[in-house]
Design an enzyme around this catalytic site. Structure first.
Site, PDB file in Angstrom:
ATOM      1  N   HIS A  77      -1.854 -38.097  -8.110  1.00  0.00           N
ATOM      2  CA  HIS A  77      -2.027 -39.006  -9.259  1.00  0.00           C
ATOM      3  C   HIS A  77      -1.692 -38.314 -10.575  1.00  0.00           C
ATOM      4  O   HIS A  77      -1.388 -38.992 -11.557  1.00  0.00           O
ATOM      5  CB  HIS A  77      -3.417 -39.671  -9.252  1.00  0.00           C
ATOM      6  CG  HIS A  77      -4.528 -38.868  -9.830  1.00  0.00           C
ATOM      7  ND1 HIS A  77      -5.444 -38.190  -9.075  1.00  0.00           N
ATOM      8  CD2 HIS A  77      -4.887 -38.655 -11.124  1.00  0.00           C
ATOM      9  CE1 HIS A  77      -6.320 -37.589  -9.872  1.00  0.00           C
ATOM     10  NE2 HIS A  77      -6.002 -37.854 -11.125  1.00  0.00           N
ATOM     11  N   ASP A 123      -3.915 -38.108  -1.964  1.00  0.00           N
ATOM     12  CA  ASP A 123      -3.757 -37.675  -3.364  1.00  0.00           C
ATOM     13  C   ASP A 123      -3.438 -36.178  -3.419  1.00  0.00           C
ATOM     14  O   ASP A 123      -4.258 -35.363  -3.833  1.00  0.00           O
ATOM     15  CB  ASP A 123      -5.031 -38.008  -4.154  1.00  0.00           C
ATOM     16  CG  ASP A 123      -4.824 -37.904  -5.656  1.00  0.00           C
ATOM     17  OD1 ASP A 123      -3.658 -37.767  -6.088  1.00  0.00           O
ATOM     18  OD2 ASP A 123      -5.829 -37.966  -6.390  1.00  0.00           O
ATOM     19  N   GLN A 213     -12.681 -35.940 -16.393  1.00  0.00           N
ATOM     20  CA  GLN A 213     -11.305 -36.240 -16.779  1.00  0.00           C
ATOM     21  C   GLN A 213     -10.586 -34.978 -17.268  1.00  0.00           C
ATOM     22  O   GLN A 213     -11.093 -34.251 -18.124  1.00  0.00           O
ATOM     23  CB  GLN A 213     -11.298 -37.297 -17.870  1.00  0.00           C
ATOM     24  CG  GLN A 213      -9.921 -37.859 -18.138  1.00  0.00           C
ATOM     25  CD  GLN A 213     -10.002 -39.185 -18.852  1.00  0.00           C
ATOM     26  OE1 GLN A 213     -10.921 -39.431 -19.620  1.00  0.00           O
ATOM     27  NE2 GLN A 213      -9.041 -40.052 -18.618  1.00  0.00           N
ATOM     28  N   GLY A 214      -9.417 -34.717 -16.709  1.00  0.00           N
ATOM     29  CA  GLY A 214      -8.654 -33.522 -17.045  1.00  0.00           C
ATOM     30  C   GLY A 214      -8.807 -32.408 -16.022  1.00  0.00           C
ATOM     31  O   GLY A 214      -8.021 -31.461 -16.019  1.00  0.00           O
ATOM     32  N   ASP A 215      -9.828 -32.510 -15.185  1.00  0.00           N
ATOM     33  CA  ASP A 215      -9.997 -31.541 -14.085  1.00  0.00           C
ATOM     34  C   ASP A 215      -9.160 -31.922 -12.872  1.00  0.00           C
ATOM     35  O   ASP A 215      -8.980 -31.101 -11.954  1.00  0.00           O
ATOM     36  CB  ASP A 215     -11.464 -31.443 -13.661  1.00  0.00           C
ATOM     37  CG  ASP A 215     -12.340 -30.792 -14.718  1.00  0.00           C
ATOM     38  OD1 ASP A 215     -11.887 -29.826 -15.349  1.00  0.00           O
ATOM     39  OD2 ASP A 215     -13.478 -31.269 -14.917  1.00  0.00           O
ATOM     40  N   SER A 216      -8.654 -33.123 -12.846  1.00  0.00           N
ATOM     41  CA  SER A 216      -7.879 -33.602 -11.698  1.00  0.00           C
ATOM     42  C   SER A 216      -6.767 -32.633 -11.330  1.00  0.00           C
ATOM     43  O   SER A 216      -6.141 -32.032 -12.202  1.00  0.00           O
ATOM     44  CB  SER A 216      -7.248 -34.950 -12.028  1.00  0.00           C
ATOM     45  OG  SER A 216      -8.174 -35.969 -11.847  1.00  0.00           O
TER      46      SER A 216
HETATM   47  C1  4AZ Z   1     -10.297 -37.654 -13.816  1.00  0.00           C
HETATM   48  O1  4AZ Z   1     -10.126 -38.716 -14.382  1.00  0.00           O
HETATM   49  C2  4AZ Z   1     -11.524 -37.474 -13.010  1.00  0.00           C
HETATM   50  N1  4AZ Z   1     -16.217 -37.014 -11.413  1.00  0.00           N
HETATM   51  C3  4AZ Z   1     -11.703 -36.302 -12.303  1.00  0.00           C
HETATM   52  C4  4AZ Z   1     -12.843 -36.129 -11.544  1.00  0.00           C
HETATM   53  C5  4AZ Z   1     -13.805 -37.109 -11.505  1.00  0.00           C
HETATM   54  C6  4AZ Z   1     -13.651 -38.277 -12.232  1.00  0.00           C
HETATM   55  C7  4AZ Z   1     -12.495 -38.451 -12.984  1.00  0.00           C
HETATM   56  C8  4AZ Z   1     -15.036 -36.886 -10.674  1.00  0.00           C
HETATM   57  O2  4AZ Z   1      -9.485 -36.727 -13.907  1.00  0.00           O
END
Ligand code: 4AZ
Length: 261
Positions: A77, A123, A213-216
């Site tokens: 993603h 993913d 958000q941003g850790d993805s």
């Molecule tokens: C993100 O949007 C995201 N709590 C990453 C991890 C989590 C939620 C969102 C898990 O990158």
């Protein structure tokens, strides 16, 4: 992600309620803003395999994991709307506002062919770098290593993501540990969005520690081995809603095919 958007109004209400409670209760009862969400600062010297995935201007938007000198595992993603020309991988840079470390261009992006949306699984993506990273890669799970996902096992997460739901990114790399959650419990939280074959959850029942958000795209490491990829979740660090990670054992052979190609 839809969960993030749905999260917004609830978070605002909670923030207001929290502020009101803070006026009534002891100030020490109010947690300070924390890493990832709940965790500590660290460095890329301590975790050299953690990569920033950035745009061409070196603005970080996702994490990645170095698994060979020229191969980086990240989330599919994260690659939506991207091309090899638009992406860079930055290693050895602890701070988002730094200019040190090593910047690599990307020569090829492999996205899992069945990927559609994080909540449908698959993913996973592998970036091939145009130049080698001078950092030690981390081993990743083999397809038979499924015991790493035993409920309660400690998993380490890393990233520059927001330190609370709808918060700001962390300038410094952060890390936290979270216990693996059973398939039964995670299915209880997420229903049919939890695809047990492709996902694994980690988090405390009471929340408080999570990726955000941003850790993805960044690593979930269990026993020193890459076992997952930060993927999605309902908000961040909420009680009853653990973080969801790509279950790397399922994709290990496909990743190896990319790493050796
Ligand atoms: C993100 O949007 C995201 N709590 C990453 C991890 C989590 C939620 C969102 C898990 O990158």
């Amino acid at each position: 992600m839809s969960g993030i958007n749905r999260a917004r109004s609830a978070a605002a209400v909670l923030a207001t309620a929290g502020a009101a409670a803070a006026l009534l209760a002891a100030p020490s009862a109010v947690a300070a803003p924390q890493p990832i969400v709940g965790g500590t600062t660290t460095t890329t010297a301590a975790y050299p395999y953690v990569m920033q995935v950035t745009d061409a201007s070196q603005n970080q938007f996702c994490g990645g994991t170095l698994v060979s000198p020229t191969k980086v595992v990240t989330a599919a993603h994260c690659m939506a709307g991207e091309s090899a020309r638009s992406v860079r991988v930055v290693g050895g840079r602890t701070y988002l506002n730094g200019s040190n470390g090593t910047v690599a261009r990307v020569s090829r992006i492999w996205v899992h062919p069945d990927y559609t949306d994080a909540t449908n699984g698959d993913d996973v993506a592998v970036l091939t770098l145009a130049s080698s990273m001078p950092y030690k890669p981390v081993k990743y799970v083999s397809s038979s290593d499924t015991s790493v996902y035993a409920a309660g096992n400690e998993a380490r997460v890393l990233g520059w993501g927001t330190t609370r739901e709808n918060g700001s990114s962390s300038n410094q790399l952060r890390t936290a540990t979270v216990p693996v959650v059973s398939d039964a419990d995670c299915g209880g939280s997420y229903g049919s969005d939890y695809v047990a074959s492709d996902m694994v959850c980690a988090g405390l029942p009471s929340g408080g520690v999570d990726t955000c958000q941003g850790d993805s795209g960044g690593p979930l490491v269990i026993g020193g081995v890459l076992a997952g990829i930060t993927s999605w979740g309902e908000g961040c660090a909420r009680a009853g809603y653990p973080g969801v990670y790509s279950r790397l054992t399922t994709f290990s052979d496909q990743v190896t095919a990319q790493v050796t190609s």
